[in-house]
Design an enzyme around this catalytic site. Structure first.
Site, PDB file in Angstrom:
ATOM      1  N   GLY A 113       0.432  -1.101   0.433  1.00 37.42           N
ATOM      2  CA  GLY A 113      -0.434  -0.233   0.116  1.00 37.42           C
ATOM      3  C   GLY A 113       1.052   1.171  -0.188  1.00 37.42           C
ATOM      4  N   LYS A 164       3.781  17.346  -4.710  1.00 35.12           N
ATOM      5  CA  LYS A 164       4.176  17.799  -3.128  1.00 35.12           C
ATOM      6  C   LYS A 164       5.245  19.171  -2.883  1.00 35.12           C
ATOM      7  CE  LYS A 164       3.652  13.017  -1.504  1.00 35.12           C
ATOM      8  NZ  LYS A 164       4.375  11.546  -1.038  1.00 35.12           N
TER       9      LYS A 164
END
Length: 815
Positions: free
Chosen positions: A664, A682
């Site tokens: 994940g 980001k």
């Protein structure tokens, strides 16, 4: 002596009447009682319908009459032993036959006068009280029945007769002075004129009957028995957390009743108020419940606000113009017009400039009022001295009520601040000099939100309810729900935050529950939900209009990121881990931030950078405190850090990327991580939060990936291409070994220039020992010059990302 009144629901059927009989039998053991009985539930409405049908020539009135007769006969048969039924059934049938004669008369004449209507409506109480009295005699022989028409005398104002108290009080006292029965049953609502014609006492008539009897006899107490546990701090049908009010003054009770509390009708308590006779509101179906005690007794150290109530279906009419300033009589003319049209004014406010007068009336009276006012001021309107009246429909009046509010400062400010934080627009305000109530007019659609928000603020120990609408329940979403379920009790007890998940949606299904989804079985409930529909999901969130609503976006979907604007404009907070919105065009990013401020709707996205790490929050605090960020160096992809930390001679690049996805750490489409676009977004967000203007295409992205890999259209094709280009990745790894360096994907901003790229990090660099899926950020600022501010920790994974989202939700709860 006590007077007990039982309402329609208390005597709705034989089962309920048995409960009432039990209550009366217990109380009669200790004191004398007068029992006032309303008509059986719905019977008054049935009588009204039957009479109107008859007058309109509609023969179906006979069907309604048959239903009324059947209802009463069935109850009588269930309450009275068979051996004693014959004469009683005959008596009931005689009463019904008399009613039928009156209805036949209406049918033949084609009219229904107020006098005839009063007589017809009186049959509801006559039948119910007779049956009740006979049932009571089965166990309590020392009881009797008295027709209230023989005791209460009125004028001939049919429909709402005025009581002649001088005669009435004398008749009541004379009767009870000579009556020795322990219990006397009396029908409510009905009376008679001086010359013996049936009259009714209007709305709340049975309460009024009981109050008249209690006042005349100087009773110890008047008890109103109904189907709720007294008067509540708010309407429990709208505010689930509403609580019964134990003690309240007459004035407070009247204020609450005026503003929509249905338990008591204000005019009916006047006879006991004058005699200072206390009133007790009790629940027939929970007789042991405390109820509400109404008196003039002062209660020390109680909440200054006793209740919050409302009146819906309100129209606001504003009359304004320069021609009203300094001109006497304008208000008089306005209210005379309304009085002439028999229109009740519920709300009044006037600006001190005298430029305008604002009144609140019922929606049903709006059209008549508008025409009458404009006609009355037509000369001034024609001369442009006064504007045609402004009419605003579909509004609602909310009110805080409390006798001691005048002794507490800041209550009105607290009220309006609470409403403002939830974007409830206030159209008008009124507060009397007594300060017993503070009233505000709002849009009808906001009433549920307003009542719940105010109740939460004034009655629930400052517990704040947050209503979550969650879009995206994959790996991160599942952990988020799990964390809420685990911490729900802790948050309520320690932070006074009550979290409710109202809606869940994935790509296939969505499920809504306005009362809050049971988190123990959320997966099953979601599977039983309706087909996922983004537009319908948004519409449902907006239509529910719940206080402290939060839209939680746990997707990486661009179309979802475009709906934030709709939510923020409606005072719905947005919490998101989706980076697309904040990395979109700079103007859109700034617009979302501005909407958040304008509509007091938090827009939080801490997890956009560093998952659960407090990176964005730190930047905000630096900037807010006056520091300036000059340079940023960072490893911002936990997934890429995991990949390059595990990619070696024993693990192929393909296998490591596969493992990162299985755990994940990557996005569902791993190309988002490996292409560098995720890292570019980001660093862009950090640059913008640092106060710089920059677009995504101004960031240099030096990709280490072969173009053929990035051009694949499916995950299967992508992973196959990683195998085909295994030598390319092996060469990069070998070069790092030869330079005694480690591979790190680094984002950097300095002197207005930003770039993201794969770099060879030497042993003496802070990034060299960054392990696992960790992120690290170095901020070089005016204050942190030689030694940068460093933030380091896990920057990927479902649990830490979920915890970051959870933290943003809690931040909103603490605002």
């Amino acid at each position: 002596m006590k007077v007990l009144k039982f309402g329609g629901t208390s005597v709705a059927n034989a089962q309920n009447i048995k409960l009432v009989l039990n209550i009366v039998n217990k109380k009669a053991a200790n004191e004398k009682l007068v029992i006032v009985v309303s008509a059986l539930s719905k019977v008054t409405d049935m009588l009204l319908i039957a009479s109107k049908k008859a007058a309109a020539g509609d023969e179906s009135f006979k069907v309604t009459l048959t239903e009324i007769e059947k209802k009463h006969l069935e109850i009588l048969k269930e309450l009275i032993p068979v051996s004693e039924q014959s004469s009683l059934l005959s008596h009931v049938k005689r009463i019904v036959n008399h009613l039928e004669t009156l209805l036949d008369g209406c049918y033949l004449l084609g009219e229904l006068s107020l006098r005839t209507s009063d007589t017809i409506l009186s049959f509801g109480e006559l039948l119910s009280s007779y049956i009740f009295a006979e049932a009571l005699k089965q166990n309590l022989k020392n009881s009797s029945y008295k027709d209230s028409r023989e005791l209460i005398k009125t004028n001939s104002n049919f429909g709402k007769a005025a009581v002649n108290f001088e005669i009435t009080n004398e008749l009541i006292n004379d009767f009870f002075a000579s009556n020795e029965d322990q219990v006397v049953v009396i029908p409510g609502f009905i009376a008679a004129s001086i010359d013996g014609i049936n009259t009714t006492l209007g709305r709340g008539g049975s309460d009024y009957t009981a109050a008249i009897i209690a006042g005349a006899l100087h009773a110890n107490e008047l008890q109103i028995w109904t189907d709720v546990n007294g008067m509540f701090t708010a309407n429990p049908k709208v505010v689930k957390q509403a609580q019964p009010i134990a003690f309240i003054s007459y004035q407070e009770a009247m204020e609450l009743s005026h503003f929509g509390a249905k338990v008591l009708y204000p005019p009916t308590i006047q006879p006991v108020l004058r005699k200072n006779i206390p009133i007790l509101i009790k629940n027939t179906f929970e007789p042991e419940a405390e109820g509400t005690y109404i008196s003039n007794q002062e209660m020390a150290n109680t909440n200054p606000v006793k209740g919050i109530s409302h009146i819906d279906k309100i129209t606001l009419i504003t009359l304004e113009g320069s021609g009203m300033i300094g001109v006497s009589g304008s208000s008089k003319r306005l209210f005379e017009v309304l009085s002439t049209q028999n229109i009740n004014v519920i709300f009044i406010t006037q600006a001190s400039s005298e430029h305008s007068i604002c009144i609140g009336i019922l929606n049903a009276d709006a059209a008549v009022a508008e025409e009458a006012i404009n006609n009355a001021f037509e000369v001034e309107i024609a001369q442009n001295k006064i504007d045609p009246c402004i009419v605003e429909r579909n509004l609602c009046i909310i009110a805080l009520v409390g006798e001691n509010m005048k002794n507490h400062q800041g209550l009105s400010g607290r009220m309006f601040s609470t409403l403002g934080k939830n974007n409830v627009n206030i159209r008008a305000i009124a507060q009397g000099a007594s300060e017993r109530n503070i009233s505000a007019v709002i849009n009808e659609k906001d009433v549920k939100k307003a009542l719940n928000t105010l109740h939460e603020n004034f009655f629930e120990e400052n517990t704040k309810q947050l209503n979550l609408f969650v879009m995206g329940v994959g790996n991160v979403g599942e952990k988020f729900i799990e964390q809420i379920h685990q911490q729900k009790k802790f948050l309520k007890e320690n932070l006074k935050i009550n979290l409710r998940v109202i809606a869940l949606s994935n790509s296939k299904k969505m499920y809504f529950d306005e009362e809050g989804i049971a988190l123990k079985e959320w997966q099953f409930l979601l599977e039983t939900g309706e087909a996922a529909d983004k537009e319908k999901f948004i519409a449902n969130v907006i239509e529910l209009n719940l206080r402290n609503s939060i839209f939680v976006d746990i997707t990486a979907n661009e179309s979802i990121s475009k709906v934030y604007e709709h939510f923020l404009k409606r005072n719905i907070a947005v919490v998101t881990c989706n980076k697309i919105a904040c990395a979109s065009e700079y103007d859109n990013y700034k617009k979302l931030k501005k909407l958040s401020q304008q509509f007091n709707a938090p827009f939080l996205f801490e997890t956009n950078v560093g998952a659960g790490l407090p990176i964005i929050d730190t930047v905000k605090n630096l900037v807010a405190s006056g520091d300036k960020v000059n340079k940023i160096q960072a490893v911002l992809s936990g997934s890429l850090n995991f990949i390059f930390n595990n990619f070696d001679e024993n693990n192929t690049f393909h296998d490591v990327v596969k493992e990162a996805g299985a755990q994940g750490f990557t996005e569902p489409d791993p190309k988002i991580d490996l292409s560098g676009i995720d890292v570019a977004r980001k660093i862009l967000i950090l640059i913008r939060e640092s106060g710089y203007k920059m677009e995504i295409d101004e960031i240099t992205n030096e990709s280490f990936m072969p173009a053929e890999c990035l051009e694949t259209t499916t995950n299967e094709a992508f992973f196959e291409s990683l195998k085909e280009h295994a030598s390319h990745f092996e060469a990069i790894y070998q070069e790092a070994l030869s330079k005694d360096s480690r591979l790190k994907y680094v984002a950097q901003f300095e002197n207005g220039v930003a770039n993201v790229s794969l770099r060879f990090i030497p042993k003496d660099h802070p990034f060299y020992n960054l392990e696992g899926k960790d992120n690290i950020v170095l901020f070089f600022t005016d204050r942190y010059i030689d030694q940068p501010l460093l933030i380091k920790g896990a920057g990927a994974g479902a649990a830490v990302t979920a915890s970051g989202i959870f933290a943003d939700v809690i931040r909103i709860g603490n605002i």
